[in-house]
Design a protein around this motif. Structure first.
Motif, PDB file in Angstrom:
ATOM      1  N   THR A 130       0.828  -1.206   0.000  1.00 17.69           N
ATOM      2  CA  THR A 130       0.000   0.000   0.000  1.00 17.69           C
ATOM      3  C   THR A 130       0.861   1.255   0.000  1.00 17.69           C
ATOM      4  N   ALA A 131       2.172   1.099   0.197  1.00 19.11           N
ATOM      5  CA  ALA A 131       3.079   2.234   0.071  1.00 19.11           C
ATOM      6  C   ALA A 131       3.173   2.630  -1.396  1.00 19.11           C
ATOM      7  N   THR A 132       3.451   3.884  -1.638  1.00 17.92           N
ATOM      8  CA  THR A 132       3.509   4.367  -3.013  1.00 17.92           C
ATOM      9  C   THR A 132       4.816   3.940  -3.685  1.00 17.92           C
ATOM     10  N   SER A 133       4.814   4.010  -5.008  1.00 17.98           N
ATOM     11  CA  SER A 133       6.012   3.689  -5.776  1.00 17.98           C
ATOM     12  C   SER A 133       7.163   4.618  -5.407  1.00 17.98           C
ATOM     13  N   ALA A 134       6.868   5.880  -5.129  1.00 17.41           N
ATOM     14  CA  ALA A 134       7.913   6.834  -4.743  1.00 17.41           C
ATOM     15  C   ALA A 134       8.563   6.437  -3.421  1.00 17.41           C
ATOM     16  N   MET A 135       7.732   5.928  -2.494  1.00 18.03           N
ATOM     17  CA  MET A 135       8.279   5.475  -1.212  1.00 18.03           C
ATOM     18  C   MET A 135       9.182   4.268  -1.404  1.00 18.03           C
ATOM     19  N   LEU A 136       8.737   3.307  -2.221  1.00 18.27           N
ATOM     20  CA  LEU A 136       9.549   2.118  -2.478  1.00 18.27           C
ATOM     21  C   LEU A 136      10.840   2.490  -3.195  1.00 18.27           C
ATOM     22  N   ASN A 137      10.774   3.471  -4.060  1.00 20.54           N
ATOM     23  CA  ASN A 137      11.952   3.910  -4.794  1.00 20.54           C
ATOM     24  C   ASN A 137      13.031   4.427  -3.832  1.00 20.54           C
ATOM     25  N   LYS A 138      12.627   5.257  -2.876  1.00 24.36           N
ATOM     26  CA  LYS A 138      13.601   5.785  -1.918  1.00 24.36           C
ATOM     27  C   LYS A 138      14.107   4.695  -0.981  1.00 24.36           C
ATOM     28  N   THR A 139      13.226   3.770  -0.621  1.00 27.13           N
ATOM     29  CA  THR A 139      13.655   2.633   0.201  1.00 27.13           C
ATOM     30  C   THR A 139      14.731   1.837  -0.520  1.00 27.13           C
ATOM     31  N   ALA A 140      14.489   1.535  -1.796  1.00 29.22           N
ATOM     32  CA  ALA A 140      15.462   0.769  -2.584  1.00 29.22           C
ATOM     33  C   ALA A 140      16.793   1.503  -2.667  1.00 29.22           C
ATOM     34  N   ARG A 141      16.742   2.806  -2.861  1.00 27.14           N
ATOM     35  CA  ARG A 141      17.973   3.593  -2.972  1.00 27.14           C
ATOM     36  C   ARG A 141      18.784   3.549  -1.674  1.00 27.14           C
ATOM     37  N   MET A 142      18.126   3.733  -0.547  1.00 28.83           N
ATOM     38  CA  MET A 142      18.841   3.711   0.728  1.00 28.83           C
ATOM     39  C   MET A 142      19.391   2.328   1.025  1.00 28.83           C
ATOM     40  N   ASN A 143      18.601   1.307   0.730  1.00 28.12           N
ATOM     41  CA  ASN A 143      19.058  -0.057   0.965  1.00 28.12           C
ATOM     42  C   ASN A 143      20.278  -0.386   0.117  1.00 28.12           C
ATOM     43  N   LEU A 144      20.243  -0.012  -1.153  1.00 22.12           N
ATOM     44  CA  LEU A 144      21.375  -0.265  -2.045  1.00 22.12           C
ATOM     45  C   LEU A 144      22.640   0.422  -1.540  1.00 22.12           C
ATOM     46  N   PHE A 145      22.518   1.698  -1.152  1.00 24.93           N
ATOM     47  CA  PHE A 145      23.705   2.415  -0.693  1.00 24.93           C
ATOM     48  C   PHE A 145      24.271   1.786   0.581  1.00 24.93           C
ATOM     49  N   LEU A 146      23.409   1.467   1.541  1.00 21.02           N
ATOM     50  CA  LEU A 146      23.900   0.922   2.813  1.00 21.02           C
ATOM     51  C   LEU A 146      24.513  -0.462   2.624  1.00 21.02           C
ATOM     52  N   ARG A 147      23.973  -1.240   1.713  1.00 19.54           N
ATOM     53  CA  ARG A 147      24.562  -2.542   1.420  1.00 19.54           C
ATOM     54  C   ARG A 147      25.937  -2.359   0.774  1.00 19.54           C
ATOM     55  N   GLN A 148      26.033  -1.433  -0.165  1.00 18.47           N
ATOM     56  CA  GLN A 148      27.317  -1.156  -0.817  1.00 18.47           C
ATOM     57  C   GLN A 148      28.348  -0.654   0.196  1.00 18.47           C
ATOM     58  N   TYR A 149      27.913   0.235   1.086  1.00 18.41           N
ATOM     59  CA  TYR A 149      28.826   0.778   2.087  1.00 18.41           C
ATOM     60  C   TYR A 149      29.311  -0.328   3.025  1.00 18.41           C
ATOM     61  N   ALA A 150      28.410  -1.239   3.399  1.00 19.07           N
ATOM     62  CA  ALA A 150      28.793  -2.355   4.261  1.00 19.07           C
ATOM     63  C   ALA A 150      29.822  -3.241   3.578  1.00 19.07           C
ATOM     64  N   LEU A 174      15.754  12.510   8.270  1.00 20.31           N
ATOM     65  CA  LEU A 174      15.413  11.838   7.008  1.00 20.31           C
ATOM     66  C   LEU A 174      14.051  12.288   6.495  1.00 20.31           C
ATOM     67  N   GLN A 175      13.128  12.566   7.404  1.00 20.19           N
ATOM     68  CA  GLN A 175      11.820  13.053   6.974  1.00 20.19           C
ATOM     69  C   GLN A 175      11.923  14.507   6.482  1.00 20.19           C
ATOM     70  N   GLU A 176      12.743  15.300   7.162  1.00 17.01           N
ATOM     71  CA  GLU A 176      12.837  16.714   6.819  1.00 17.01           C
ATOM     72  C   GLU A 176      13.666  16.954   5.560  1.00 17.01           C
ATOM     73  N   GLU A 177      14.722  16.122   5.354  1.00 16.60           N
ATOM     74  CA  GLU A 177      15.655  16.390   4.261  1.00 16.60           C
ATOM     75  C   GLU A 177      15.493  15.444   3.071  1.00 16.60           C
ATOM     76  N   TYR A 178      14.862  14.286   3.285  1.00 13.93           N
ATOM     77  CA  TYR A 178      14.700  13.340   2.176  1.00 13.93           C
ATOM     78  C   TYR A 178      13.240  12.930   1.999  1.00 13.93           C
ATOM     79  N   ASP A 179      12.371  13.473   2.856  1.00 12.96           N
ATOM     80  CA  ASP A 179      10.931  13.216   2.753  1.00 12.96           C
ATOM     81  C   ASP A 179      10.650  11.714   2.760  1.00 12.96           C
TER      82      ASP A 179
END
Length: 453
Positions: A231-251, A267-272
């Motif tokens: 029920t989350a929007t595509s925009a929400m999933l898009n940002k989730t995927a981006r953060m997950n990818l970066f944190l996995r790469q950083y790890a 994160l809410q104020e600067e990345y919505d």
């Protein structure tokens, strides 16, 4: 997906004896104990012969030192000269010992056969005064209790080695007002082991924005296959995927074994966006991740993850139902999707507390089964671990987010009072297994106090 063990536990096994006793029987017991260790861990450094003179003791120490053993098991095959254990403690400084004593044979012979218990008693009195940590086991190798105690100790020692060689990352800082989410970094390094590195939220956001579009869409397609409803929007999933990818790469690039992330309010104020769904995915991928910048919660999760090889949840205690004897635990959507009790009822929803337009979170009831709840805390000059075992039950109604019901072994009301009067922090790590005895062993091995209920 569980993390692959990276640090082998080197276990030394040596027997001590004296020619005037039945050392042939003692040697047979010693060989059986050595095989128990060999079955539990990678090839240990075993000294096959009994140490019965000074030269044999010196040679054993030389071999064990060269093998860099992490733990030494000393089997009192018979009574032995007390100087051996003192020399071993001096030659193998800083490692814990297991002292294994054997009961006398049950068949009457008219004379003491082994006198092993007396030998172990002598050894323990010396190690105590030398300040060496030791575990005492009494029993034959076939005794279930003795073999279980050895296995629990070695599991605790193995986890200790993993933690001593781990790196954790604090993203941002603690959440506002969560004073006990911080730790004394040097005390943590000295007593528990992890190196703490820091990553700014601005670097996370920049890294998320820089992700390749094709990789992001592939990650989003993986997300849709992990749960039943979205029920989350595509925009929400898009940002989730981006953060997950970066944190996995950083790890991967920096050898990070776990994250503690300041999930609000920047994160809410600067990345919505909220990061709960990304936290869920990291946990499911074998990278334990705690929300609200909770380092103590993360360290507890990592210990339990290493012990079980499975995802660990970090939850708040939100309700006690005295009449049914259960506790309800909950958090707002960062639990690994593989802990869902029923995949048909799992989903990515809009965040339950941040607002409908800000970010995705998981939503499902957590599966039933045996469970252990724990919390590592800084207390005074050291650490304390609070542990209780329970049975997780079916959840009749899931609060939006992740809900779990557990029935502890003691009165639910009394347990809550114990938590409050012990001053335990409000985040509890929960693993699906009964590992309270191993956690208690780990606490003793690491020089911390333990509260087990």
């Amino acid at each position: 997906m569980a993390t692959t063990p990276r640090h082998k536990l080197n276990v030394g096994v040596v027997g001590t004896g004296f020619p005037k006793f039945n050392h042939a029987l003692g040697k047979a017991y010693f060989d059986e104990i050595a095989r128990l260790v060999d079955c539990s861990f990678d090839q240990p450094s075993i000294i096959e012969e009994l140490v019965m003179d000074d030269s044999a003791c010196a040679e054993a120490i030389r071999i064990l030192s060269a093998e860099k053993v992490d733990v030494l098991i000393v089997v009192s095959a018979t009574f032995s000269y007390g100087g051996y254990i003192v020399n071993m403690a001096r030659g193998l400084r800083g490692i814990p010992f297991v002292l294994w004593g054997l009961p006398e044979p049950e068949e009457p012979s008219g004379r003491i056969q082994l006198n092993s218990l007396c030998g172990a008693n002598v050894n323990s009195s010396f190690l105590k005064r030398l300040g060496v940590y030791y575990k005492f086991i009494l029993g034959r190798p076939c005794d279930e209790r003795a073999s279980r105690e050895l296995n629990e100790f070695l599991r605790a020692a193995w986890v200790r080695k993993q933690m001593e060689n781990s790196r954790i990352c604090l993203v941002g800082n603690r959440a506002p007002g969560f004073y006990l989410s911080n730790v004394d970094e040097l005390r943590l390094r000295r007593q528990i082991g992890p190196e703490l590195v820091h990553l700014s939220l601005s670097t996370l956001i920049a890294g998320a924005r820089a992700q390749d579009e094709a990789d992001v869409h592939l990650e989003m397609s993986r997300m849709t296959g992990e749960v039943q409803s979205i029920t989350a929007t595509s925009a929400m999933l898009n940002k989730t995927a981006r953060m997950n990818l970066f944190l996995r790469q950083y790890a991967d690039a920096n050898g990070i074994d776990g994250y503690a992330i300041k999930c609000w309010p920047e994160l809410q104020e600067e990345y919505d966006c909220s990061i709960c769904a990304a936290i869920s995915r990291l946990n499911a991928e074998g990278i334990p991740t705690a929300c609200e910048g909770d380092i103590g919660g993360l360290v507890t999760m990592m210990i339990m993850h290493y012990l079980t090889g499975s995802s660990v949840a970090l939850l708040d205690l939100v309700n006690v139902i005295p009449e049914s004897g259960v506790l309800e635990l909950w958090h707002c959507g960062g639990v690994a999707h593989d802990l869902a009790g029923d995949r048909e009822c799992s989903g990515y929803c809009t965040h339950p507390t941040m607002g409908e337009s800000i970010g995705a979170a998981t939503s499902f009831a957590i599966r039933p089964g045996p469970a252990t709840c724990a919390r590592l805390s800084e207390l005074g000059d050291g650490y304390r671990i609070f542990v209780f075992e329970a049975q997780a039950e079916e959840v009749p109604v899931n609060y939006c987010g992740n809900t779990m019901r557990v029935r502890p072994q003691m009165s639910a009301g009394d347990l809550v009072r114990a938590m409050v009067y012990e001053g335990v922090e409000h985040h509890y790590a929960v693993a699906h297994d009964h590992i309270g005895s191993v956690l208690a062993e780990y606490a003793k091995l690491s020089g911390m106090s333990g509260c087990r209920y």
